[in-house]
Design a protein around this motif. Structure first.
Motif, short mmCIF file in Angstrom:
data_model
loop_
_atom_site.label_atom_id
_atom_site.label_comp_id
_atom_site.label_asym_id
_atom_site.label_seq_id
_atom_site.Cartn_x
_atom_site.Cartn_y
_atom_site.Cartn_z
N GLU A 108 20.15 20.26 -51.75
CA GLU A 108 20.84 20.85 -52.91
C GLU A 108 21.77 19.84 -53.57
OE1 GLU A 108 19.59 24.32 -50.37
OE2 GLU A 108 20.26 22.26 -50.07
N ARG A 109 22.37 18.96 -52.79
CA ARG A 109 23.23 17.92 -53.38
C ARG A 109 22.39 16.98 -54.24
NH1 ARG A 109 26.95 16.61 -48.21
NH2 ARG A 109 25.14 15.35 -47.63
N HIS A 110 21.17 16.70 -53.77
CA HIS A 110 20.30 15.81 -54.54
C HIS A 110 19.90 16.47 -55.86
CE1 HIS A 110 17.80 12.29 -54.96
NE2 HIS A 110 16.80 13.06 -55.36
N ALA A 111 19.65 17.78 -55.81
CA ALA A 111 19.28 18.51 -57.03
C ALA A 111 20.40 18.45 -58.05
CB ALA A 111 18.94 19.96 -56.69
N ILE A 154 11.37 18.16 -51.72
CA ILE A 154 10.34 17.20 -52.13
C ILE A 154 10.96 16.08 -52.96
CG2 ILE A 154 8.29 16.92 -53.58
CD1 ILE A 154 7.54 19.83 -52.70
N ASP A 155 11.82 16.45 -53.90
CA ASP A 155 12.48 15.45 -54.75
C ASP A 155 13.31 14.49 -53.91
OD1 ASP A 155 11.33 16.64 -56.95
OD2 ASP A 155 13.14 17.68 -57.60
N LEU A 156 14.04 15.03 -52.94
CA LEU A 156 14.88 14.19 -52.07
C LEU A 156 14.02 13.22 -51.27
CD1 LEU A 156 17.36 13.27 -50.50
CD2 LEU A 156 17.11 15.32 -49.08
N ILE A 157 12.99 13.73 -50.60
CA ILE A 157 12.14 12.88 -49.76
C ILE A 157 11.46 11.80 -50.60
CG2 ILE A 157 10.11 12.84 -48.25
CD1 ILE A 157 10.90 15.67 -47.34
N THR A 158 11.01 12.19 -51.80
CA THR A 158 10.35 11.23 -52.69
C THR A 158 11.30 10.12 -53.12
OG1 THR A 158 8.87 12.97 -53.50
CG2 THR A 158 9.06 10.97 -54.84
N TRP A 209 26.08 31.76 -49.51
CA TRP A 209 27.48 31.39 -49.28
C TRP A 209 27.56 30.03 -48.60
CZ3 TRP A 209 30.72 30.26 -45.17
CH2 TRP A 209 32.09 30.32 -45.43
N LEU A 210 26.60 29.76 -47.72
CA LEU A 210 26.55 28.47 -47.02
C LEU A 210 26.09 27.33 -47.92
CD1 LEU A 210 24.98 29.62 -43.64
CD2 LEU A 210 27.29 28.73 -43.95
N GLY A 211 25.64 27.67 -49.13
CA GLY A 211 25.18 26.64 -50.06
C GLY A 211 23.70 26.41 -50.05
N ILE A 212 22.95 27.27 -49.35
CA ILE A 212 21.49 27.15 -49.32
C ILE A 212 20.93 27.63 -50.66
CG2 ILE A 212 19.38 27.97 -48.19
CD1 ILE A 212 21.14 28.35 -45.64
N SER A 213 20.10 26.81 -51.28
CA SER A 213 19.54 27.14 -52.59
C SER A 213 18.33 28.06 -52.42
CB SER A 213 19.12 25.86 -53.32
OG SER A 213 18.39 26.17 -54.49
#
Length: 322
Positions: free
Chosen positions: A162-165, A197-201, A235-239
């Motif tokens: 989520e930080r990467h997004a 996927i975006d993060l790993i790429t 709440w935990l920040g999971i998208s």
């Protein structure tokens, strides 16, 4: 001779399959603690897994103004529970440690105790959930303290897609944490496959450009049994994408639907990233102590492990053919 968890994590040809859990609540006596550990390991007896991840639960209320869906309860020292689980199961454990609450000297002493008294080696250090509040030790300073410490540890880090997004720089964080000693990463629970996927790429491309071998990323998945668990996840920040949210909540069987979604997400991640040569792994957790969700996490583990094992086998066949 069986490989250690460290050896499996470092070998890109090996699968890595973990179970995530939280320590029992603070005040649990030793006899009850052992009973809880034995109950957990009894539940895990029918599956093959490589080790257990024990989280260091913090309040995290400084991260958001929204009320916590479930009340925060302090737990027993994660090291005590880790030691017990390892002694009973004879399997490796990974112990999380939140570093913000102690200064450098206290953290150094904590490292001494962790190795000498608890006999633990595999650590994941976690920084403060926000920049607010009393931060006595930053994550960077904790890494430096560990690097100069007399005892050696096998170190992992946390990664949050989520930080990467939002900031597009999480892959750089992984490379910086690798330089600070991290040998693997464990993700936050995945419900947004595209963010992962975006993060790993991005990570794979940057590693290739810099001539760096990518470290293993262990993907966390968790079942969701209904609205309260979903609210806690957010709440935990999971998208959780909007369509995914309603697909779970509108289902007659939310738990089963969430398992299907996790399977689809893992499939999509593997299909999109298998050519990138970033070693992956699995960590399956239950975010609540509801029996239905704990049982569902076992079903989810079996399904996702089989999915990843198939992908790994196909990749190895392709490598031999080439």
């Amino acid at each position: 001779m069986a490989l250690s968890l460290e050896e499996k994590i470092l070998d890109p040809n090996q699968g890595v399959y973990l179970i995530g859990t939280t320590p029992p609540k603070h005040g649990t006596d030793d006899e009850q603690l052992k009973s809880i550990a034995e109950k957990l390991l009894g539940r895990l007896h029918e599956i093959e897994y490589d080790g257990v991840v024990i989280y260091d639960i913090q309040d995290e209320s400084s991260r958001t103004e929204l009320p916590r869906p479930f009340p925060f309860k302090q737990t027993v020292d994660p090291r005590k529970y880790s030691q017990l689980l390892r002694e009973i199961s004879h399997l490796d454990v990974i112990t999380y440690k939140s570093v913000a609450q102690r200064g450098k000297a206290e953290f150094s002493e904590w490292l001494n105790e962790t190795k000498r008294e608890y006999g633990l080696k595999n650590l994941v250090l976690v920084g403060s959930p926000s920049s607010h509040g009393d931060i006595k030790l930053s994550l960077n300073d904790a890494y430096q303290t560990l690097e100069s410490h007399d005892e050696s540890f096998f170190l992992g880090g946390v990664t949050i897609a989520e930080r990467h997004a939002n900031k597009r720089n999480e892959h750089q964080r992984l490379i910086e944490k690798t330089a600070q000693g991290c040998e693997f990463f464990i993700s936050q629970a995945v419900y947004n496959a595209q963010a992962t996927i975006d993060l790993i790429t991005s990570y794979a491309r940057t590693c290739r450009q810099q001539g760096i071998e990518p470290k293993r990323i262990i993907l966390t998945f968790t079942p969701c049994g209904g609205e309260k668990t979903l609210t806690f996840m957010e709440w935990l920040g999971i998208s959780v994408p909007e369509a995914t949210k309603w697909r779970i909540l509108d289902s007659k069987e939310p738990l089963s639907e969430s398992i299907r979604i996790c399977r689809e997400n893992l499939d999509l991640i593997l299909k999109s990233c298998s050519h990138l040569d970033v070693p992956l792994g699995l960590n399956i957790e239950s975010l609540t102590n509801r029996k239905e969700e704990i049982d569902a996490s076992m079903n989810l583990y079996r399904l996702l492990k089989a999915t990843m094992e198939l992908c790994l086998a196909e990749k190895q066949i392709s490598a031999v053919s080439a």
